[in-house]
Motif scaffolding. Sequence first.
Motif, PDB file in Angstrom:
ATOM      1  N   ILE A 306     -33.686   8.620  29.873  1.00  0.00           N
ATOM      2  CA  ILE A 306     -34.586   9.783  29.837  1.00  0.00           C
ATOM      3  C   ILE A 306     -35.336   9.812  28.505  1.00  0.00           C
ATOM      4  N   ASP A 307     -36.674   9.888  28.561  1.00  0.00           N
ATOM      5  CA  ASP A 307     -37.515   9.979  27.374  1.00  0.00           C
ATOM      6  C   ASP A 307     -37.555  11.445  26.943  1.00  0.00           C
ATOM      7  N   LEU A 308     -36.874  11.773  25.867  1.00  0.00           N
ATOM      8  CA  LEU A 308     -36.764  13.168  25.433  1.00  0.00           C
ATOM      9  C   LEU A 308     -38.091  13.734  24.942  1.00  0.00           C
ATOM     10  N   VAL A 309     -38.889  12.911  24.285  1.00  0.00           N
ATOM     11  CA  VAL A 309     -40.188  13.392  23.810  1.00  0.00           C
ATOM     12  C   VAL A 309     -41.087  13.733  24.996  1.00  0.00           C
ATOM     13  N   GLU A 310     -41.061  12.900  26.012  1.00  0.00           N
ATOM     14  CA  GLU A 310     -41.846  13.173  27.226  1.00  0.00           C
ATOM     15  C   GLU A 310     -41.407  14.488  27.861  1.00  0.00           C
ATOM     16  N   GLN A 311     -40.091  14.699  27.937  1.00  0.00           N
ATOM     17  CA  GLN A 311     -39.585  15.944  28.510  1.00  0.00           C
ATOM     18  C   GLN A 311     -40.003  17.152  27.684  1.00  0.00           C
ATOM     19  N   MET A 312     -39.988  17.025  26.368  1.00  0.00           N
ATOM     20  CA  MET A 312     -40.404  18.123  25.490  1.00  0.00           C
ATOM     21  C   MET A 312     -41.866  18.499  25.735  1.00  0.00           C
ATOM     22  N   ILE A 313     -42.700  17.482  25.864  1.00  0.00           N
ATOM     23  CA  ILE A 313     -44.129  17.732  26.073  1.00  0.00           C
ATOM     24  C   ILE A 313     -44.356  18.405  27.428  1.00  0.00           C
ATOM     25  N   LYS A 314     -43.695  17.909  28.470  1.00  0.00           N
ATOM     26  CA  LYS A 314     -43.861  18.488  29.808  1.00  0.00           C
ATOM     27  C   LYS A 314     -43.372  19.932  29.851  1.00  0.00           C
ATOM     28  N   VAL A 315     -42.230  20.197  29.222  1.00  0.00           N
ATOM     29  CA  VAL A 315     -41.686  21.557  29.194  1.00  0.00           C
ATOM     30  C   VAL A 315     -42.627  22.491  28.439  1.00  0.00           C
ATOM     31  N   ALA A 316     -43.156  22.021  27.306  1.00  0.00           N
ATOM     32  CA  ALA A 316     -44.069  22.848  26.517  1.00  0.00           C
ATOM     33  C   ALA A 316     -45.325  23.193  27.316  1.00  0.00           C
ATOM     34  N   TYR A 317     -45.725  22.282  28.206  1.00  0.00           N
ATOM     35  CA  TYR A 317     -46.905  22.524  29.041  1.00  0.00           C
ATOM     36  C   TYR A 317     -46.607  23.524  30.162  1.00  0.00           C
ATOM     37  N   GLY A 318     -45.320  23.786  30.378  1.00  0.00           N
ATOM     38  CA  GLY A 318     -44.928  24.760  31.391  1.00  0.00           C
ATOM     39  C   GLY A 318     -44.323  24.171  32.643  1.00  0.00           C
ATOM     40  N   GLU A 319     -44.128  22.863  32.680  1.00  0.00           N
ATOM     41  CA  GLU A 319     -43.570  22.229  33.868  1.00  0.00           C
ATOM     42  C   GLU A 319     -42.068  22.497  33.971  1.00  0.00           C
ATOM     43  N   LYS A 320     -41.575  22.516  35.195  1.00  0.00           N
ATOM     44  CA  LYS A 320     -40.146  22.654  35.435  1.00  0.00           C
ATOM     45  C   LYS A 320     -39.456  21.312  35.225  1.00  0.00           C
ATOM     46  N   LEU A 321     -38.188  21.369  34.825  1.00  0.00           N
ATOM     47  CA  LEU A 321     -37.407  20.138  34.739  1.00  0.00           C
ATOM     48  C   LEU A 321     -37.273  19.533  36.128  1.00  0.00           C
ATOM     49  N   THR A 322     -37.514  18.255  36.225  1.00  0.00           N
ATOM     50  CA  THR A 322     -37.329  17.561  37.499  1.00  0.00           C
ATOM     51  C   THR A 322     -35.964  16.884  37.560  1.00  0.00           C
ATOM     52  N   ILE A 323     -35.190  17.015  36.456  1.00  0.00           N
ATOM     53  CA  ILE A 323     -33.855  16.415  36.373  1.00  0.00           C
ATOM     54  C   ILE A 323     -32.812  17.511  36.537  1.00  0.00           C
ATOM     55  N   GLN A 324     -31.878  17.310  37.434  1.00  0.00           N
ATOM     56  CA  GLN A 324     -30.769  18.231  37.597  1.00  0.00           C
ATOM     57  C   GLN A 324     -29.526  17.642  36.935  1.00  0.00           C
ATOM     58  N   GLN A 325     -28.515  18.500  36.709  1.00  0.00           N
ATOM     59  CA  GLN A 325     -27.313  18.023  36.021  1.00  0.00           C
ATOM     60  C   GLN A 325     -26.668  16.861  36.768  1.00  0.00           C
ATOM     61  N   SER A 326     -26.700  16.904  38.084  1.00  0.00           N
ATOM     62  CA  SER A 326     -26.084  15.827  38.867  1.00  0.00           C
ATOM     63  C   SER A 326     -26.826  14.508  38.749  1.00  0.00           C
ATOM     64  N   ASP A 327     -28.084  14.559  38.257  1.00  0.00           N
ATOM     65  CA  ASP A 327     -28.874  13.332  38.097  1.00  0.00           C
ATOM     66  C   ASP A 327     -28.524  12.580  36.815  1.00  0.00           C
ATOM     67  N   VAL A 328     -27.860  13.263  35.884  1.00  0.00           N
ATOM     68  CA  VAL A 328     -27.580  12.667  34.569  1.00  0.00           C
ATOM     69  C   VAL A 328     -26.373  11.739  34.665  1.00  0.00           C
ATOM     70  N   LYS A 329     -26.596  10.473  34.443  1.00  0.00           N
ATOM     71  CA  LYS A 329     -25.532   9.469  34.459  1.00  0.00           C
ATOM     72  C   LYS A 329     -25.556   8.706  33.139  1.00  0.00           C
ATOM     73  N   LEU A 330     -24.384   8.492  32.563  1.00  0.00           N
ATOM     74  CA  LEU A 330     -24.299   7.724  31.320  1.00  0.00           C
ATOM     75  C   LEU A 330     -24.050   6.263  31.671  1.00  0.00           C
ATOM     76  N   ASN A 331     -24.979   5.426  31.267  1.00  0.00           N
ATOM     77  CA  ASN A 331     -24.920   4.011  31.612  1.00  0.00           C
ATOM     78  C   ASN A 331     -24.775   3.164  30.349  1.00  0.00           C
ATOM     79  N   GLY A 332     -23.658   2.465  30.207  1.00  0.00           N
ATOM     80  CA  GLY A 332     -23.465   1.568  29.072  1.00  0.00           C
ATOM     81  C   GLY A 332     -23.202   2.292  27.772  1.00  0.00           C
ATOM     82  N   TRP A 333     -23.530   1.632  26.659  1.00  0.00           N
ATOM     83  CA  TRP A 333     -23.225   2.162  25.325  1.00  0.00           C
ATOM     84  C   TRP A 333     -24.375   1.841  24.383  1.00  0.00           C
TER      85      TRP A 333
END
Length: 673
Positions: A306-333
């Motif tokens: 997940i690109d956090l800067v992209e999410q920050m910009i979209k949220v600031a513009y007023g968009e809803k999060l398209t990611i839900q908690q169940s979508d978050v998966k930790l892959n690797g290290w």
Amino acid sequence: MFKKILIANRGEIACRVIKTARKMGIQTVAVYSDADKDAVHVEMADEAVHIGPPTASESYLVIDKIIAACKQTGAEAVHPGYGFLSEREAFALALKDNGIVFIGPNPHAIAAMGDKIESKKAAAAAKVSTVPGFLGVIEDEVHAVKISDEIGYPVMIKASAGGGGKGMRIAHSAGEVAEGFRLAKSEAKSSFGDDRVFVEKFIVNPRHIEIQVLGDKHGNVIYLGERECSIQRRNQKVIEEAPSPLLDEKTRRAMGEQAVALAKAVQYDSAGTVEFVAGQDRSFYFLEMNTRLQVEHPVTEMVTGIDLVEQMIKVAYGEKLTIQQSDVKLNGWAVESRIYAEDPYRNFLPSIGRLVTYRPPAEGKVGAAVLRNDTGVTEGGEISLYYDPMIAKLVTWAPTREVAIEAQADALDAFAIDGIQHNIPFLSALMQHPRWRSGELSTGFIAEEYPEGFAPRQPVGEPAEAMAAVAAFIDHMLNARKRKISGQMRQGHRVSFDRDRVVTMGESRYDVQVLDDGENIAVRFFEGAGGRETASHTIASAWAPGQPVFSGTVDGKPVNVLVRAIPNGLLLAYRGIATRAYVYTRREAELAALMPVKVAADTGKKLLCPMPGLVKSIAVVVGQEVKAGEALCVVEAMKMENVLRAERDGKVKSIAAKPGDSLAVDAVIMEFE
């Protein structure tokens, strides 16, 4: 979506934001001070606006200048990065008043969570477990000592508006509280324009674990797993990783849910970080919330995708999060090393100057790993004394922690920097440390493992033998080049060679034989001249004279060794070992052993400036008797105040500096009788 945004920051974070904005098709505006007129972020942006002198308080921290730059360029929104104005409620409000969008949380959330005192009150109200402490404003040193006595030692004194280790001190006694209070207030005032500090209990043998949260303006908040940032020096993070080797899924969920509850309580609507101090038993307590993008955000991006800067910009513009908690998966290290302009051999004092060499390893896929380098400098650029000494953030991702660490070690070995001092030797040594590799961490790791400070690893064992083999290989290639230039070797023809050599590295001596059959080069090791063979290594590399990094294989294993020519030898660095290597013929080795050792000049009666910096104050006068440990002066460098103390009892003979003086490394401050 926004058409144009301004980045109210500099260095690597400004470059980082520009990269994502460019990917999103958004134009960017950079701002810069006099010291940054040739900086990378200025060149990368579509437009750039000059905002003043080098001092941050006259440029990057001046809200009116940022707003004026927005109006001048038509920027619709501002990304603050981290540091500077990123957690200032007044900045977010001023932007709002001028019709400019702040790419960050709303002013209410900044006020509630950006201020460490208020955030602890909010956390307590949200039933988040908190560390015992005094959440009010401390009046003076006497008040600080009284509170600390009541809480019980050790305590931590922290700037309310702080971050990045600035304005933070650990105290084990009333005397340390008094001094720490003064220094923390001064640093807080200098770095953040707010000198309020508070005191809390310092948890012994703690781990520093933080939860990344992401919220929108529609009430949705999720957490993106954790980062462990326990490897710290002077409360400044050095290495971060995601996920944490401490947590299990149950604890991760509990911490994440508490972080989300806290964020929702203050209507948080951007990327932010809820920091916890954790015990070795997985108990955890709320520490603070950073209402901004964290320095170490790349490791979260690498394991979540997940690109956090992209999410920050979209949220600031007023968009809803398209990611839900169940979508978050930790892959690797993922593992991140902060590369700083500082001298690890001189107690990590700041270093400034020109980057004569700056050659980071190539980004992208390397075997099973992925390499990322977030930076804001380039070869030929300067590291200034006005700002944070960070050069780059080197990040490696791999399917497992072990592979990610090994990839990080390889990447550090391939990172060539010259012209200034830097902490890569220390980071390389950390990557080899068995305690780090086992994941048995705490925030006291560096202090416990390096109580006398950092000294380079000595050239012994397998790494040293590999370095000796590389030194012999390089010497052979240099000699082959000389023969080719002099006409002793015909163009396009390689002659078979078999040469006896002696490689010395520090106190170690290696008797070797270099064999070149025209196809392969091998280095054989012997027990002394004419002794039995103990090892043989085949070397392969396309290294050419002048290249700062030897990249090749030793017995088929990839090896990167930093190489710098010195008079009659080589300076080599590998796996945290930095040593001078000399390759001799047998006769040259015999003669070299007879050379006298140069004795360093005695500077025991002088106080020398240990780093480039500004003299803030002189605490003594000529003729004054001083005791060992007594404060002599304060020197400020890169936003940190450093107290220089007497190493032994003595009497001040002369003082060569005064408050306000800008000093170079090893400049004489005062002399003693």
